[in-house]
Design a protein around this motif. Sequence first.
Motif, PDB file in Angstrom:
ATOM      1  N   GLU A  27      78.051  34.184  36.837  1.00  0.00           N
ATOM      2  CA  GLU A  27      79.342  33.802  37.405  1.00  0.00           C
ATOM      3  C   GLU A  27      80.198  35.031  37.679  1.00  0.00           C
ATOM      4  OE1 GLU A  27      81.387  30.889  35.048  1.00  0.00           O
ATOM      5  OE2 GLU A  27      79.623  29.597  34.951  1.00  0.00           O
ATOM      6  N   LEU A  28      80.157  35.975  36.753  1.00  0.00           N
ATOM      7  CA  LEU A  28      80.924  37.206  36.923  1.00  0.00           C
ATOM      8  C   LEU A  28      80.439  37.970  38.152  1.00  0.00           C
ATOM      9  CD1 LEU A  28      83.126  38.985  35.751  1.00  0.00           C
ATOM     10  CD2 LEU A  28      81.393  40.080  34.328  1.00  0.00           C
ATOM     11  N   GLU A  29      79.125  38.059  38.334  1.00  0.00           N
ATOM     12  CA  GLU A  29      78.567  38.731  39.506  1.00  0.00           C
ATOM     13  C   GLU A  29      78.999  38.020  40.791  1.00  0.00           C
ATOM     14  OE1 GLU A  29      74.362  38.866  38.893  1.00  0.00           O
ATOM     15  OE2 GLU A  29      74.460  40.694  37.698  1.00  0.00           O
ATOM     16  N   GLN A  30      78.971  36.702  40.768  1.00  0.00           N
ATOM     17  CA  GLN A  30      79.383  35.940  41.938  1.00  0.00           C
ATOM     18  C   GLN A  30      80.862  36.178  42.249  1.00  0.00           C
ATOM     19  OE1 GLN A  30      78.382  31.879  41.143  1.00  0.00           O
ATOM     20  NE2 GLN A  30      76.187  32.165  41.484  1.00  0.00           N
ATOM     21  N   LEU A  31      81.681  36.180  41.218  1.00  0.00           N
ATOM     22  CA  LEU A  31      83.110  36.424  41.415  1.00  0.00           C
ATOM     23  C   LEU A  31      83.370  37.834  41.947  1.00  0.00           C
ATOM     24  CD1 LEU A  31      84.623  34.666  38.279  1.00  0.00           C
ATOM     25  CD2 LEU A  31      84.799  33.927  40.666  1.00  0.00           C
ATOM     26  N   ILE A  32      82.639  38.799  41.421  1.00  0.00           N
ATOM     27  CA  ILE A  32      82.787  40.178  41.892  1.00  0.00           C
ATOM     28  C   ILE A  32      82.367  40.273  43.356  1.00  0.00           C
ATOM     29  CG2 ILE A  32      81.866  42.528  41.682  1.00  0.00           C
ATOM     30  CD1 ILE A  32      81.856  42.080  38.633  1.00  0.00           C
ATOM     31  N   ASN A  33      81.263  39.621  43.710  1.00  0.00           N
ATOM     32  CA  ASN A  33      80.812  39.636  45.104  1.00  0.00           C
ATOM     33  C   ASN A  33      81.831  38.980  46.028  1.00  0.00           C
ATOM     34  OD1 ASN A  33      78.417  41.037  44.663  1.00  0.00           O
ATOM     35  ND2 ASN A  33      77.245  39.177  44.265  1.00  0.00           N
ATOM     36  N   LYS A  34      82.406  37.859  45.590  1.00  0.00           N
ATOM     37  CA  LYS A  34      83.446  37.204  46.386  1.00  0.00           C
ATOM     38  C   LYS A  34      84.654  38.123  46.550  1.00  0.00           C
ATOM     39  CE  LYS A  34      82.492  32.344  45.411  1.00  0.00           C
ATOM     40  NZ  LYS A  34      83.005  31.101  44.804  1.00  0.00           N
ATOM     41  N   TRP A  35      85.047  38.760  45.475  1.00  0.00           N
ATOM     42  CA  TRP A  35      86.193  39.667  45.515  1.00  0.00           C
ATOM     43  C   TRP A  35      85.926  40.828  46.479  1.00  0.00           C
ATOM     44  CZ3 TRP A  35      86.763  44.798  43.639  1.00  0.00           C
ATOM     45  CH2 TRP A  35      88.069  45.275  43.673  1.00  0.00           C
ATOM     46  N   LEU A  36      84.706  41.393  46.426  1.00  0.00           N
ATOM     47  CA  LEU A  36      84.359  42.491  47.328  1.00  0.00           C
ATOM     48  C   LEU A  36      84.383  42.044  48.788  1.00  0.00           C
ATOM     49  CD1 LEU A  36      81.487  44.220  45.320  1.00  0.00           C
ATOM     50  CD2 LEU A  36      83.809  45.083  45.716  1.00  0.00           C
ATOM     51  N   LYS A  37      83.906  40.830  49.057  1.00  0.00           N
ATOM     52  CA  LYS A  37      83.937  40.306  50.418  1.00  0.00           C
ATOM     53  C   LYS A  37      85.379  40.128  50.897  1.00  0.00           C
ATOM     54  CE  LYS A  37      79.508  37.895  50.361  1.00  0.00           C
ATOM     55  NZ  LYS A  37      78.814  36.585  50.357  1.00  0.00           N
ATOM     56  N   ILE A  38      86.219  39.614  50.014  1.00  0.00           N
ATOM     57  CA  ILE A  38      87.629  39.424  50.366  1.00  0.00           C
ATOM     58  C   ILE A  38      88.294  40.772  50.624  1.00  0.00           C
ATOM     59  CG2 ILE A  38      89.876  38.690  49.458  1.00  0.00           C
ATOM     60  CD1 ILE A  38      88.354  36.369  48.073  1.00  0.00           C
ATOM     61  N   GLU A  39      88.007  41.757  49.799  1.00  0.00           N
ATOM     62  CA  GLU A  39      88.564  43.097  50.003  1.00  0.00           C
ATOM     63  C   GLU A  39      88.100  43.677  51.338  1.00  0.00           C
ATOM     64  OE1 GLU A  39      90.748  45.240  48.329  1.00  0.00           O
ATOM     65  OE2 GLU A  39      91.260  43.355  47.358  1.00  0.00           O
ATOM     66  N   ASN A  40      86.839  43.469  51.668  1.00  0.00           N
ATOM     67  CA  ASN A  40      86.285  43.950  52.937  1.00  0.00           C
ATOM     68  C   ASN A  40      86.995  43.275  54.118  1.00  0.00           C
ATOM     69  OD1 ASN A  40      84.617  45.347  54.682  1.00  0.00           O
ATOM     70  ND2 ASN A  40      82.976  43.846  54.568  1.00  0.00           N
ATOM     71  N   GLN A  41      87.167  41.961  54.024  1.00  0.00           N
ATOM     72  CA  GLN A  41      87.882  41.232  55.074  1.00  0.00           C
ATOM     73  C   GLN A  41      89.324  41.720  55.193  1.00  0.00           C
ATOM     74  OE1 GLN A  41      87.499  37.133  53.942  1.00  0.00           O
ATOM     75  NE2 GLN A  41      85.500  36.879  54.928  1.00  0.00           N
ATOM     76  N   ASN A  42      89.948  41.938  54.058  1.00  0.00           N
ATOM     77  CA  ASN A  42      91.329  42.429  54.044  1.00  0.00           C
ATOM     78  C   ASN A  42      91.427  43.790  54.733  1.00  0.00           C
ATOM     79  OD1 ASN A  42      94.056  42.375  53.404  1.00  0.00           O
ATOM     80  ND2 ASN A  42      93.740  43.350  51.428  1.00  0.00           N
ATOM     81  N   ASN A  43      90.484  44.680  54.432  1.00  0.00           N
ATOM     82  CA  ASN A  43      90.482  46.003  55.063  1.00  0.00           C
ATOM     83  C   ASN A  43      90.273  45.897  56.571  1.00  0.00           C
ATOM     84  OD1 ASN A  43      90.929  47.377  52.668  1.00  0.00           O
ATOM     85  ND2 ASN A  43      88.763  47.650  52.244  1.00  0.00           N
ATOM     86  N   LYS A  44      89.362  45.010  56.982  1.00  0.00           N
ATOM     87  CA  LYS A  44      89.129  44.819  58.416  1.00  0.00           C
ATOM     88  C   LYS A  44      90.378  44.273  59.103  1.00  0.00           C
ATOM     89  CE  LYS A  44      84.132  44.136  58.282  1.00  0.00           C
ATOM     90  NZ  LYS A  44      83.021  43.180  58.460  1.00  0.00           N
ATOM     91  N   LEU A  45      91.034  43.310  58.464  1.00  0.00           N
ATOM     92  CA  LEU A  45      92.263  42.752  59.031  1.00  0.00           C
ATOM     93  C   LEU A  45      93.356  43.808  59.142  1.00  0.00           C
ATOM     94  CD1 LEU A  45      92.417  39.261  57.291  1.00  0.00           C
ATOM     95  CD2 LEU A  45      92.080  39.708  59.714  1.00  0.00           C
ATOM     96  N   ASN A  46      93.500  44.628  58.114  1.00  0.00           N
ATOM     97  CA  ASN A  46      94.512  45.691  58.151  1.00  0.00           C
ATOM     98  C   ASN A  46      94.216  46.691  59.260  1.00  0.00           C
ATOM     99  OD1 ASN A  46      96.162  44.751  56.096  1.00  0.00           O
ATOM    100  ND2 ASN A  46      95.033  45.821  54.510  1.00  0.00           N
ATOM    101  N   THR A  47      92.951  47.062  59.403  1.00  0.00           N
ATOM    102  CA  THR A  47      92.560  48.002  60.454  1.00  0.00           C
ATOM    103  C   THR A  47      92.846  47.400  61.824  1.00  0.00           C
ATOM    104  OG1 THR A  47      90.824  48.939  59.054  1.00  0.00           O
ATOM    105  CG2 THR A  47      90.630  49.312  61.419  1.00  0.00           C
ATOM    106  N   HIS A  48      92.458  46.151  62.002  1.00  0.00           N
ATOM    107  CA  HIS A  48      92.693  45.472  63.282  1.00  0.00           C
ATOM    108  C   HIS A  48      94.197  45.384  63.565  1.00  0.00           C
ATOM    109  CE1 HIS A  48      91.986  42.799  66.630  1.00  0.00           C
ATOM    110  NE2 HIS A  48      92.805  41.912  66.108  1.00  0.00           N
TER     111      HIS A  48
END
Length: 104
Positions: A27-48
């Motif tokens: 569960e912790l790994e899944q949560l970390i992966n979700k968090w990393l995906k959200i951070e990646n999306q956030n960075n892409k949105l900020n760049t855009h």
Amino acid sequence: MRSLIKPISMIIALCCAMTVQADTVSELEQLINKWLKIENQNNKLNTHWLEQKSSMEQTLTLLDAEQQQLSELNQRRKKAPASLLKNANSLLLNNRNLKTINNN
């Protein structure tokens, strides 16, 4: 038999703890992966957004300059009819004067 029950219950408890721990790690790994995906999306949105912001600021600057030029042109056009009318009246008066002079 009692001597076997205690070690077996210990093994069962240990297996249960390991299963719970494995589920927690998963569960912790899944949560970390979700968090990393959200951070990646956030960075892409900020760049855009930064790219769009820069483009929009340039467009706004150009539109402001165009609006100012159009306002100045409009002001000149408003003044022009009065000036043209004055010139036309002056020409008409000169024309009348010339006709009067020619008739005499």
